[in-house]
Enzyme design. Structure first.
Site, mmCIF file in Angstrom:
data_model
loop_
_atom_site.group_PDB
_atom_site.id
_atom_site.type_symbol
_atom_site.label_atom_id
_atom_site.label_comp_id
_atom_site.label_asym_id
_atom_site.label_seq_id
_atom_site.Cartn_x
_atom_site.Cartn_y
_atom_site.Cartn_z
ATOM 1 N N LYS A 13 -50.406 69.301 -8.037
ATOM 2 C CA LYS A 13 -50.237 69.555 -9.477
ATOM 3 C C LYS A 13 -50.805 70.917 -9.868
ATOM 4 O O LYS A 13 -50.150 71.709 -10.540
ATOM 5 C CB LYS A 13 -50.923 68.463 -10.308
ATOM 6 C CG LYS A 13 -50.434 67.053 -10.038
ATOM 7 C CD LYS A 13 -51.144 66.029 -10.889
ATOM 8 C CE LYS A 13 -52.635 65.918 -10.646
ATOM 9 N NZ LYS A 13 -53.015 65.440 -9.296
ATOM 10 N N ARG A 85 -54.635 60.269 -17.864
ATOM 11 C CA ARG A 85 -54.914 59.598 -16.604
ATOM 12 C C ARG A 85 -54.935 58.085 -16.756
ATOM 13 O O ARG A 85 -55.043 57.375 -15.767
ATOM 14 C CB ARG A 85 -56.324 59.948 -16.149
ATOM 15 C CG ARG A 85 -56.580 61.189 -15.359
ATOM 16 C CD ARG A 85 -55.874 61.290 -14.084
ATOM 17 N NE ARG A 85 -56.718 61.650 -12.984
ATOM 18 C CZ ARG A 85 -57.081 62.897 -12.668
ATOM 19 N NH1 ARG A 85 -56.663 63.906 -13.372
ATOM 20 N NH2 ARG A 85 -57.842 63.116 -11.636
ATOM 21 N N ARG A 124 -58.424 71.504 1.660
ATOM 22 C CA ARG A 124 -58.445 72.362 0.464
ATOM 23 C C ARG A 124 -59.773 73.113 0.366
ATOM 24 O O ARG A 124 -60.841 72.564 0.626
ATOM 25 C CB ARG A 124 -58.267 71.509 -0.800
ATOM 26 C CG ARG A 124 -58.446 72.342 -2.071
ATOM 27 C CD ARG A 124 -57.928 71.684 -3.295
ATOM 28 N NE ARG A 124 -58.583 70.407 -3.571
ATOM 29 C CZ ARG A 124 -58.222 69.597 -4.552
ATOM 30 N NH1 ARG A 124 -57.202 69.924 -5.333
ATOM 31 N NH2 ARG A 124 -58.846 68.458 -4.742
ATOM 32 N N ARG A 157 -64.606 71.138 -2.510
ATOM 33 C CA ARG A 157 -64.999 70.321 -3.667
ATOM 34 C C ARG A 157 -65.733 69.070 -3.187
ATOM 35 O O ARG A 157 -65.352 68.474 -2.176
ATOM 36 C CB ARG A 157 -63.744 69.904 -4.453
ATOM 37 C CG ARG A 157 -63.393 70.877 -5.538
ATOM 38 C CD ARG A 157 -62.060 70.625 -6.186
ATOM 39 N NE ARG A 157 -61.797 69.265 -6.642
ATOM 40 C CZ ARG A 157 -60.712 68.917 -7.325
ATOM 41 N NH1 ARG A 157 -59.801 69.837 -7.642
ATOM 42 N NH2 ARG A 157 -60.516 67.674 -7.692
ATOM 43 N N ARG A 168 -60.665 58.075 -5.228
ATOM 44 C CA ARG A 168 -59.710 58.714 -6.153
ATOM 45 C C ARG A 168 -58.312 58.115 -6.009
ATOM 46 O O ARG A 168 -57.620 57.897 -6.995
ATOM 47 C CB ARG A 168 -59.667 60.228 -5.893
ATOM 48 C CG ARG A 168 -60.914 60.919 -6.401
ATOM 49 C CD ARG A 168 -61.110 62.265 -5.755
ATOM 50 N NE ARG A 168 -60.103 63.224 -6.140
ATOM 51 C CZ ARG A 168 -59.822 64.323 -5.436
ATOM 52 N NH1 ARG A 168 -60.462 64.565 -4.316
ATOM 53 N NH2 ARG A 168 -58.922 65.157 -5.874
HETATM 54 P P1 AP5 Z 1 -53.669 70.953 -5.512
HETATM 55 O O1 AP5 Z 1 -52.615 71.741 -6.186
HETATM 56 O O2 AP5 Z 1 -55.081 71.379 -5.640
HETATM 57 O O3 AP5 Z 1 -53.488 69.395 -5.877
HETATM 58 P P2 AP5 Z 1 -53.759 68.614 -7.215
HETATM 59 O O4 AP5 Z 1 -52.650 67.634 -7.374
HETATM 60 O O5 AP5 Z 1 -54.020 69.540 -8.360
HETATM 61 O O6 AP5 Z 1 -55.048 67.861 -6.771
HETATM 62 P P3 AP5 Z 1 -56.423 67.575 -7.493
HETATM 63 O O7 AP5 Z 1 -57.316 66.992 -6.440
HETATM 64 O O8 AP5 Z 1 -56.971 68.780 -8.200
HETATM 65 O O9 AP5 Z 1 -56.020 66.516 -8.484
HETATM 66 P P4 AP5 Z 1 -56.889 65.465 -9.073
HETATM 67 O O10 AP5 Z 1 -55.934 64.887 -10.024
HETATM 68 O O11 AP5 Z 1 -57.578 64.528 -8.183
HETATM 69 O O12 AP5 Z 1 -58.125 66.312 -9.598
HETATM 70 P P5 AP5 Z 1 -58.557 66.830 -11.014
HETATM 71 O O13 AP5 Z 1 -59.102 68.161 -10.824
HETATM 72 O O14 AP5 Z 1 -57.516 66.594 -12.045
HETATM 73 O O15 AP5 Z 1 -53.266 70.872 -3.951
HETATM 74 C C1 AP5 Z 1 -54.103 70.201 -3.026
HETATM 75 C C2 AP5 Z 1 -54.150 71.005 -1.722
HETATM 76 O O16 AP5 Z 1 -52.830 71.045 -1.150
HETATM 77 C C3 AP5 Z 1 -54.543 72.479 -1.919
HETATM 78 O O17 AP5 Z 1 -55.300 72.901 -0.821
HETATM 79 C C4 AP5 Z 1 -53.194 73.237 -1.947
HETATM 80 O O18 AP5 Z 1 -53.302 74.560 -1.468
HETATM 81 C C5 AP5 Z 1 -52.344 72.379 -1.016
HETATM 82 N N1 AP5 Z 1 -50.928 72.350 -1.411
HETATM 83 C C6 AP5 Z 1 -50.414 72.290 -2.654
HETATM 84 N N2 AP5 Z 1 -49.066 72.243 -2.600
HETATM 85 C C7 AP5 Z 1 -48.727 72.255 -1.276
HETATM 86 C C8 AP5 Z 1 -47.491 72.221 -0.570
HETATM 87 N N3 AP5 Z 1 -46.305 72.142 -1.215
HETATM 88 N N4 AP5 Z 1 -47.518 72.227 0.782
HETATM 89 C C9 AP5 Z 1 -48.709 72.292 1.435
HETATM 90 N N5 AP5 Z 1 -49.925 72.351 0.819
HETATM 91 C C10 AP5 Z 1 -49.926 72.321 -0.513
HETATM 92 O O19 AP5 Z 1 -59.724 65.779 -11.342
HETATM 93 C C11 AP5 Z 1 -60.937 65.778 -10.614
HETATM 94 C C12 AP5 Z 1 -61.853 64.717 -11.201
HETATM 95 O O20 AP5 Z 1 -62.152 65.034 -12.571
HETATM 96 C C13 AP5 Z 1 -61.276 63.288 -11.258
HETATM 97 O O21 AP5 Z 1 -61.456 62.594 -10.054
HETATM 98 C C14 AP5 Z 1 -62.081 62.696 -12.423
HETATM 99 O O22 AP5 Z 1 -63.377 62.356 -12.018
HETATM 100 C C15 AP5 Z 1 -62.175 63.863 -13.392
HETATM 101 N N6 AP5 Z 1 -61.044 63.915 -14.322
HETATM 102 C C16 AP5 Z 1 -60.146 64.931 -14.452
HETATM 103 N N7 AP5 Z 1 -59.267 64.665 -15.410
HETATM 104 C C17 AP5 Z 1 -59.604 63.446 -15.906
HETATM 105 C C18 AP5 Z 1 -59.047 62.616 -16.923
HETATM 106 N N8 AP5 Z 1 -57.977 62.995 -17.619
HETATM 107 N N9 AP5 Z 1 -59.635 61.428 -17.143
HETATM 108 C C19 AP5 Z 1 -60.726 61.037 -16.475
HETATM 109 N N10 AP5 Z 1 -61.303 61.768 -15.503
HETATM 110 C C20 AP5 Z 1 -60.748 62.975 -15.222
#
Ligand code: AP5
Length: 210
Positions: A13, A85, A124, A157, A168
């Protein structure tokens, strides 16, 4: 146009959001990025959020909704990344958008198998200040451990450790996956295959936005 990117942790994402911001003029609203910035600054919100984030659990809905409410500006084209979420967050976003005479135009669900998700998350690395994302397998930095753009140190991270990844993925299945049906009945959801290189996935998203 306002869009929501749905999808499990690590599906890509944030990576796609960055391209959509750079190339298509969206304003990214990533609750994960906002929370990480609060954690880094050591604010009361950051201290509270860290407790949940390190374990891989979701931060409480009321905290998230208050945080998002303060960020939305009328007239921008938002790309919601990692928000909402939960069903209560989606309902809260509906209320916020009605107040501002805005709406969600498209919901994209990025889909990928868990084996690939775990491979991506384990490899990552992120730039310590800017949060720019790399991957040791798929998108490595030119110089080991350094951001290509700023030279900042790259770190892993805390929630990309194996135990937190499992939590997660479970949180996603239990609390976030139900959003698919929620939005399917409201605006429809476009499913996008997230397996493939970054540009291929971007092209699929662009096609889904037409
Ligand atoms: P990346 O693009 O970083 O993936 P992502 O889907 O953004 O993954 P996240 O882990 O950031 O999502 P998340 O939803 O768990 O975390 P968030 O920060 O929102 O890609 C991942 C890896 O793959 C990278 O290394 C990238 O280079 C690689 N990649 C990407 N595309 C690729 C491709 N096509 N081919 C190969 N490699 C590829 O949330 C973190 C924490 O914050 C949560 O766990 C929670 O505690 C809290 N939080 C955040 N938002 C909320 C909410 N709304 N409500 C409650 N808690 C929340």
């Amino acid at each position: 146009m306002n869009i929501i990117l749905l999808g499990a942790p690590g599906v890509g994402k944030g990576t796609q959001a960055q391209l959509l911001v750079e190339r298509d003029g969206f304003v990214q609203l990533s609750t994960g990025d906002i929370l990480r910035s609060e954690v880094q600054k050591g604010t009361p919100l950051g201290i509270k959020a860290k407790f949940f984030m390190d374990k891989g659990e979701l931060v409480p809905d009321d905290v998230i909704l208050e945080m998002v409410a303060s960020k939305i500006i009328i007239g921008e084209s938002y790309l919601f990344d990692g928000f909402p979420r939960t069903i209560p967050q989606a309902e809260g976003l509906d209320r916020l958008l009605v107040e501002k005479a805005m709406r969600i135009d498209r919901v994209i669900s990025l889909e990928l198998n868990n084996e690939e998700i775990i491979r991506r998350l384990s490899a990552r690395r992120v730039a310590i200040n800017s949060g720019r994302v790399y991957n040791l397998i798929f998108n490595p930095p030119k110089v080991d451990g350094k951001c290509d753009i700023t030279g900042e140190t790259l770190i892993q991270r805390s929630d990309d450790m194996p135990e937190a990844i499992q939590v997660r993925l479970k949180e996603y299945e239990r609390k976030t996956a139900p959003l698919f049906d929620y939005y399917q009945s409201k605006v429809g959801v476009k499913v996008v295959d997230a397996l493939g290189d970054i540009e291929t996935v971007y092209s699929r998203i662009k096609a889904a936005l037409l």
